[in-house]
Design a protein around this motif. Structure first.
Motif, short mmCIF file in Angstrom:
data_model
loop_
_atom_site.label_atom_id
_atom_site.label_comp_id
_atom_site.label_asym_id
_atom_site.label_seq_id
_atom_site.Cartn_x
_atom_site.Cartn_y
_atom_site.Cartn_z
N VAL A 174 0.81 -1.23 0.00
CA VAL A 174 0.00 0.00 0.00
C VAL A 174 0.84 1.27 0.00
O VAL A 174 0.55 2.20 -0.77
N PRO A 175 1.90 1.40 0.84
CA PRO A 175 2.68 2.64 0.81
C PRO A 175 3.22 2.98 -0.58
O PRO A 175 3.23 4.16 -0.97
N ALA A 176 3.65 1.97 -1.33
CA ALA A 176 4.15 2.23 -2.68
C ALA A 176 3.02 2.68 -3.61
O ALA A 176 3.20 3.60 -4.42
N TYR A 177 1.85 2.05 -3.49
CA TYR A 177 0.69 2.49 -4.28
C TYR A 177 0.35 3.95 -3.98
O TYR A 177 -0.01 4.72 -4.87
N LEU A 178 0.48 4.33 -2.72
CA LEU A 178 0.12 5.69 -2.32
C LEU A 178 1.10 6.72 -2.88
O LEU A 178 0.71 7.80 -3.30
N VAL A 179 2.39 6.37 -2.88
CA VAL A 179 3.38 7.27 -3.47
C VAL A 179 3.11 7.42 -4.97
O VAL A 179 3.15 8.52 -5.52
N ALA A 190 -5.02 0.41 -3.47
CA ALA A 190 -4.65 0.61 -2.06
C ALA A 190 -5.86 0.42 -1.15
O ALA A 190 -5.79 -0.26 -0.11
N ARG A 191 -7.00 1.02 -1.53
CA ARG A 191 -8.22 0.91 -0.71
C ARG A 191 -8.68 -0.53 -0.59
O ARG A 191 -9.07 -0.99 0.49
N THR A 195 -6.91 -3.26 -0.83
CA THR A 195 -5.98 -4.02 0.01
C THR A 195 -6.20 -3.70 1.48
O THR A 195 -6.18 -4.60 2.34
N VAL A 196 -6.44 -2.43 1.79
CA VAL A 196 -6.69 -2.02 3.18
C VAL A 196 -7.99 -2.63 3.69
O VAL A 196 -8.07 -3.12 4.82
N LEU A 197 -9.05 -2.62 2.84
CA LEU A 197 -10.35 -3.14 3.25
C LEU A 197 -10.29 -4.62 3.60
O LEU A 197 -10.99 -5.09 4.50
N LYS A 198 -9.47 -5.38 2.89
CA LYS A 198 -9.41 -6.82 3.16
C LYS A 198 -8.32 -7.18 4.18
O LYS A 198 -7.98 -8.35 4.33
N THR A 199 -7.79 -6.14 4.85
CA THR A 199 -6.79 -6.36 5.90
C THR A 199 -7.35 -5.81 7.21
O THR A 199 -7.18 -4.62 7.52
N PRO A 200 -8.08 -6.62 7.99
CA PRO A 200 -8.76 -6.13 9.19
C PRO A 200 -7.84 -5.45 10.21
O PRO A 200 -8.23 -4.51 10.88
N ASP A 201 -6.60 -5.94 10.31
CA ASP A 201 -5.67 -5.38 11.29
C ASP A 201 -4.71 -4.39 10.66
O ASP A 201 -3.59 -4.18 11.14
N CYS A 202 -5.12 -3.74 9.58
CA CYS A 202 -4.26 -2.77 8.90
C CYS A 202 -3.84 -1.66 9.85
O CYS A 202 -4.64 -1.12 10.60
N MET A 226 -3.38 6.76 3.42
CA MET A 226 -4.33 6.47 2.34
C MET A 226 -5.40 7.56 2.26
O MET A 226 -5.71 8.07 1.17
N TYR A 227 -5.98 7.92 3.41
CA TYR A 227 -7.01 8.97 3.40
C TYR A 227 -6.43 10.31 2.95
O TYR A 227 -7.12 11.09 2.29
N ARG A 228 -5.17 10.57 3.30
CA ARG A 228 -4.56 11.84 2.89
C ARG A 228 -4.45 11.93 1.37
O ARG A 228 -4.77 12.96 0.78
#
Length: 275
Positions: A44-49, A70-71, A73-80, A88-90
């Motif tokens: 996710v960090p690389a996708y965000l950059v 990114a979204r 991947t975050v949604l399917k990671t409960p303990d993100c 991501m929101y930024r």
């Protein structure tokens, strides 16, 4: 290697080098895939950059693709991790602001601030980016008083951090002196290159916006100039720091501010000894 390429990509973004940030982010993405696989939240960090770089280059459709990945991947990671959600929101806020969807942008920045505060607290530099971008949106909406108040909070956050980083030298008895390598570094006192670039970008943007704006307030301007002097002292740019600290004193004197200037004077003397 992953952290190094991520940091380099983020640093380039804060410097406005969006095109140059893409290769570093792609390299970070490749390394992350090789280590963690295709579905890991570590990507996710690389996708965000890549998303932020695409926004800076005006490629909004491409940015949307990276952010969608990114979204998902975050949604399917409960303990993100909340720090990843914050970032991501930024970037989602930046995309909405670029589209002119200011209401959606503000919602994203509010979520950014919330998740950053969960990790670092509401008055930490890692949270300040959300405030800064939120202020930019209010400014673009014409709600300048709200924007000025939030900009001032951003400056205050960086001021406190930089005062903890820039330790003004004080005379010590010879018996108490130890070598630099023997001194423990307190957690939170070190800024990485990306954070330094972020401080430069944010504080100078606020200065460019407010330097001729009487509504920002003289006391706020003194704090901003003092903070910029601290920043350039930290970066060892003593001549630039000297200009900002003198401007801070001049601003206070011309506006006859009844405020404590001891910290400003101490920094002035410290810089004079270094310049």
């Amino acid at each position: 290697m992953i952290d190094m390429t991520r940091t380099e990509g983020s640093k380039l973004l804060f410097e406005g080098a969006h095109e140059a940030a893409v290769p570093a982010a792609l390299q970070a993405l490749r390394f992350s895939i090789a280590v963690y696989g295709l579905s890991s939240v570590e990507l996710v960090p690389a996708y965000l950059v890549l998303g932020e770089a695409s926004i800076g280059l005006g490629r909004l459709s491409q940015a949307e693709e990276y952010l969608s990945q990114a979204r998902w991947t975050v949604l399917k990671t409960p303990d993100c991790d909340a720090a990843i959600k914050s970032k991501m929101y930024r970037i989602c806020g930046l995309l909405q602001a670029a589209k002119g969807n200011f209401g959606e942008a503000l919602k994203n920045y509010a979520n950014d601030i919330y998740h950053a505060a969960l990790v670092s607290g509401p008055k930490h530099v890692k949270t300040s980016g959300g405030y800064f971008h939120m202020a930019n949106v209010f400014f673009r909406k014409g709600q300048t008083e709200t924007a000025h108040n939030i900009y001032s909070e951003v400056v205050n956050i960086w001021s406190e951090m930089l005062k903890s980083v820039v330790k003004l030298e004080e005379p010590q008895p010879e018996s108490t002196l130890t070598s630099f390598v023997d001194k423990p570094v307190e957690e939170g006192e070190i800024l990485d290159e990306a954070q330094e670039a972020e401080a430069i970008q944010m504080l100078h943007a606020i200065y460019d916006l407010q330097q001729n704006n009487s509504k920002y307030g003289a006391a706020n301007m003194v704090m901003l100039l003092h903070t910029l002097a601290l920043l350039h002292t930290h970066l060892l740019g003593y001549l630039k720091a000297q200009e900002f600290i003198q401007d801070a004193l001049t601003c206070a004197q011309e506006n006859e501010l009844a405020i404590d200037l001891s910290e400003v004077e101490n920094l002035k003397n410290f810089i004079a000894a270094k310049a």
